[in-house]
Scaffold this active site. Structure first.
Site, PDB file in Angstrom:
ATOM      1  N   HIS A 104     -74.358  -8.058 -24.712  1.00  0.00           N
ATOM      2  CA  HIS A 104     -72.956  -7.949 -25.111  1.00  0.00           C
ATOM      3  C   HIS A 104     -72.719  -6.541 -25.646  1.00  0.00           C
ATOM      4  O   HIS A 104     -73.609  -5.962 -26.263  1.00  0.00           O
ATOM      5  CB  HIS A 104     -72.640  -8.958 -26.224  1.00  0.00           C
ATOM      6  CG  HIS A 104     -71.304  -8.744 -26.871  1.00  0.00           C
ATOM      7  ND1 HIS A 104     -70.147  -9.213 -26.296  1.00  0.00           N
ATOM      8  CD2 HIS A 104     -70.946  -8.079 -27.995  1.00  0.00           C
ATOM      9  CE1 HIS A 104     -69.122  -8.839 -27.063  1.00  0.00           C
ATOM     10  NE2 HIS A 104     -69.580  -8.162 -28.095  1.00  0.00           N
TER      11      HIS A 104
ATOM     12  N   LYS B 102     -78.787 -11.145 -24.992  1.00  0.00           N
ATOM     13  CA  LYS B 102     -78.418 -12.544 -24.740  1.00  0.00           C
ATOM     14  C   LYS B 102     -79.630 -13.384 -24.320  1.00  0.00           C
ATOM     15  O   LYS B 102     -80.693 -12.843 -23.997  1.00  0.00           O
ATOM     16  CB  LYS B 102     -77.323 -12.579 -23.673  1.00  0.00           C
ATOM     17  CG  LYS B 102     -76.017 -11.895 -24.110  1.00  0.00           C
ATOM     18  CD  LYS B 102     -74.948 -12.045 -23.026  1.00  0.00           C
ATOM     19  CE  LYS B 102     -73.645 -11.391 -23.420  1.00  0.00           C
ATOM     20  NZ  LYS B 102     -72.610 -11.569 -22.365  1.00  0.00           N
TER      21      LYS B 102
ATOM     22  N   ASN C 240     -75.619 -12.202 -18.324  1.00  0.00           N
ATOM     23  CA  ASN C 240     -75.620 -10.760 -18.089  1.00  0.00           C
ATOM     24  C   ASN C 240     -76.300  -9.910 -19.169  1.00  0.00           C
ATOM     25  O   ASN C 240     -75.931  -8.765 -19.389  1.00  0.00           O
ATOM     26  CB  ASN C 240     -74.204 -10.260 -17.764  1.00  0.00           C
ATOM     27  CG  ASN C 240     -73.229 -10.478 -18.898  1.00  0.00           C
ATOM     28  OD1 ASN C 240     -73.607 -10.980 -19.954  1.00  0.00           O
ATOM     29  ND2 ASN C 240     -71.993 -10.077 -18.696  1.00  0.00           N
TER      30      ASN C 240
ATOM     31  N   GLU D  44     -66.968  -8.097 -35.082  1.00  0.00           N
ATOM     32  CA  GLU D  44     -68.191  -8.729 -34.569  1.00  0.00           C
ATOM     33  C   GLU D  44     -69.387  -8.432 -35.469  1.00  0.00           C
ATOM     34  O   GLU D  44     -70.243  -9.297 -35.698  1.00  0.00           O
ATOM     35  CB  GLU D  44     -68.436  -8.277 -33.131  1.00  0.00           C
ATOM     36  CG  GLU D  44     -67.386  -8.832 -32.179  1.00  0.00           C
ATOM     37  CD  GLU D  44     -67.422  -8.232 -30.777  1.00  0.00           C
ATOM     38  OE1 GLU D  44     -66.559  -8.628 -29.963  1.00  0.00           O
ATOM     39  OE2 GLU D  44     -68.290  -7.380 -30.475  1.00  0.00           O
TER      40      GLU D  44
ATOM     41  N   TYR E  88     -66.583 -16.213 -29.212  1.00  0.00           N
ATOM     42  CA  TYR E  88     -65.914 -16.017 -27.922  1.00  0.00           C
ATOM     43  C   TYR E  88     -64.537 -16.696 -27.860  1.00  0.00           C
ATOM     44  O   TYR E  88     -64.028 -16.964 -26.768  1.00  0.00           O
ATOM     45  CB  TYR E  88     -66.807 -16.512 -26.785  1.00  0.00           C
ATOM     46  CG  TYR E  88     -67.940 -15.555 -26.458  1.00  0.00           C
ATOM     47  CD1 TYR E  88     -67.683 -14.325 -25.843  1.00  0.00           C
ATOM     48  CD2 TYR E  88     -69.258 -15.862 -26.745  1.00  0.00           C
ATOM     49  CE1 TYR E  88     -68.701 -13.433 -25.539  1.00  0.00           C
ATOM     50  CE2 TYR E  88     -70.299 -14.976 -26.446  1.00  0.00           C
ATOM     51  CZ  TYR E  88     -70.004 -13.771 -25.840  1.00  0.00           C
ATOM     52  OH  TYR E  88     -71.006 -12.888 -25.536  1.00  0.00           O
TER      53      TYR E  88
ATOM     54  N   ARG F 241     -77.396  -3.820 -17.616  1.00  0.00           N
ATOM     55  CA  ARG F 241     -77.091  -5.027 -16.836  1.00  0.00           C
ATOM     56  C   ARG F 241     -77.628  -4.925 -15.414  1.00  0.00           C
ATOM     57  O   ARG F 241     -78.104  -5.915 -14.853  1.00  0.00           O
ATOM     58  CB  ARG F 241     -75.587  -5.288 -16.861  1.00  0.00           C
ATOM     59  CG  ARG F 241     -75.159  -5.919 -18.194  1.00  0.00           C
ATOM     60  CD  ARG F 241     -73.681  -5.996 -18.349  1.00  0.00           C
ATOM     61  NE  ARG F 241     -73.254  -6.851 -19.444  1.00  0.00           N
ATOM     62  CZ  ARG F 241     -72.027  -6.862 -19.952  1.00  0.00           C
ATOM     63  NH1 ARG F 241     -71.100  -6.070 -19.444  1.00  0.00           N
ATOM     64  NH2 ARG F 241     -71.717  -7.667 -20.960  1.00  0.00           N
TER      65      ARG F 241
HETATM   66  P1  DAT Z   1     -67.919  -8.203 -21.210  1.00  0.00           P
HETATM   67  O1  DAT Z   1     -69.082  -8.998 -21.762  1.00  0.00           O
HETATM   68  O2  DAT Z   1     -68.354  -7.209 -20.176  1.00  0.00           O
HETATM   69  O3  DAT Z   1     -67.066  -7.605 -22.301  1.00  0.00           O
HETATM   70  P2  DAT Z   1     -65.829 -10.209 -20.929  1.00  0.00           P
HETATM   71  O4  DAT Z   1     -65.481  -9.909 -22.350  1.00  0.00           O
HETATM   72  O5  DAT Z   1     -64.749 -10.186 -19.901  1.00  0.00           O
HETATM   73  O6  DAT Z   1     -67.006  -9.248 -20.413  1.00  0.00           O
HETATM   74  O7  DAT Z   1     -66.491 -11.657 -20.842  1.00  0.00           O
HETATM   75  C1  DAT Z   1     -67.373 -12.099 -21.863  1.00  0.00           C
HETATM   76  C2  DAT Z   1     -68.537 -12.805 -21.217  1.00  0.00           C
HETATM   77  O8  DAT Z   1     -68.091 -13.963 -20.522  1.00  0.00           O
HETATM   78  C3  DAT Z   1     -69.277 -11.979 -20.158  1.00  0.00           C
HETATM   79  O9  DAT Z   1     -70.225 -11.092 -20.715  1.00  0.00           O
HETATM   80  C4  DAT Z   1     -69.910 -13.052 -19.331  1.00  0.00           C
HETATM   81  C5  DAT Z   1     -68.868 -14.163 -19.344  1.00  0.00           C
HETATM   82  N1  DAT Z   1     -68.019 -14.063 -18.160  1.00  0.00           N
HETATM   83  C6  DAT Z   1     -67.014 -13.178 -17.946  1.00  0.00           C
HETATM   84  N2  DAT Z   1     -66.434 -13.351 -16.750  1.00  0.00           N
HETATM   85  C7  DAT Z   1     -67.094 -14.405 -16.177  1.00  0.00           C
HETATM   86  C8  DAT Z   1     -66.976 -15.092 -14.940  1.00  0.00           C
HETATM   87  N3  DAT Z   1     -66.062 -14.739 -14.041  1.00  0.00           N
HETATM   88  N4  DAT Z   1     -67.842 -16.117 -14.695  1.00  0.00           N
HETATM   89  C9  DAT Z   1     -68.760 -16.487 -15.607  1.00  0.00           C
HETATM   90  N5  DAT Z   1     -68.933 -15.883 -16.812  1.00  0.00           N
HETATM   91  C10 DAT Z   1     -68.112 -14.852 -17.079  1.00  0.00           C
HETATM   92 MG    MG Z   2     -65.940  -8.480 -23.773  1.00  0.00          MG
END
Ligand code: DAT
Ligand code: MG
Length: 140
Positions: free
Chosen positions: A117, A11, A114, A128, A51, A104
């Site tokens: 992905h 990212k 973070n 994806e 997303y 991470r």
């Molecule tokens: P992951 O990337 O671990 O699969 P996810 O699919 O729940 O996590 O969320 C996608 C992305 O969205 C994540 O990498 C970062 C962002 N994100 C998730 N939860 C968040 C939060 N509480 N505040 C800000 N960004 C967040």
């Molecule tokens: Mg995810």
């Protein structure tokens, strides 16, 4: 090839911080092969679509803005049990909760920035991968 492939992005924060090389090293050291890879800048439209599942979440706007703030590296990775093993390698979404040695934990700035992905299922890995790559871009 269920179970064999996952999709990742390095990212914008990790690209900006000079960690492309470190992260690819961690990925290949963990036994993943690279099936396809590209350096690209996502448009707002593309980031929103990628997303879309998070469209109702409060952080969606911030997420799209961040993911379009600079270039990313998109890649398709190959390994037995790829999705699960890669999620372990990257660690928890929030780097503060990620285990020592995970990507991470090592390189992410915050939950919103973070570093990487990783697909969450075989089905999403295929969706994806196809979002970012045409068939001719895969080496295997
Ligand atoms: P992951 O990337 O671990 O699969 P996810 O699919 O729940 O996590 O969320 C996608 C992305 O969205 C994540 O990498 C970062 C962002 N994100 C998730 N939860 C968040 C939060 N509480 N505040 C800000 N960004 C967040
Ligand atoms: Mg995810």
């Amino acid at each position: 090839m269920a179970g064999k492939r996952t999709f990742t992005m390095i990212k914008p924060d990790a690209v900006e911080n000079g960690n492309i090389g470190n992260i690819i090293q961690k990925i290949t050291d963990a036994g993943f092969g690279i099936s396809a890879m590209k350096y690209r800048q996502l448009t707002t439209y593309q980031a929103k679509e990628f997303y879309a599942v998070h469209a109702e979440r409060p952080f969606y706007g911030e997420l799209v803005e961040y993911m379009t703030s600079g270039p990313i590296v998109a890649a398709v990775l190959e390994k037995d049990n790829a999705v699960e093993d890669f999620r372990k390698l990257i660690g928890a979404t929030n780097p503060a909760e990620a285990e020592e040695g995970t990507i991470r934990k090592l390189y992410a700035e915050s939950i919103g920035r973070n570093a990487v992905h990783g697909s969450d299922s075989d089905e999403n890995a295929e969706i994806e991968a196809k979002f970012h790559f045409g068939q001719e871009e895969f080496v295997n």
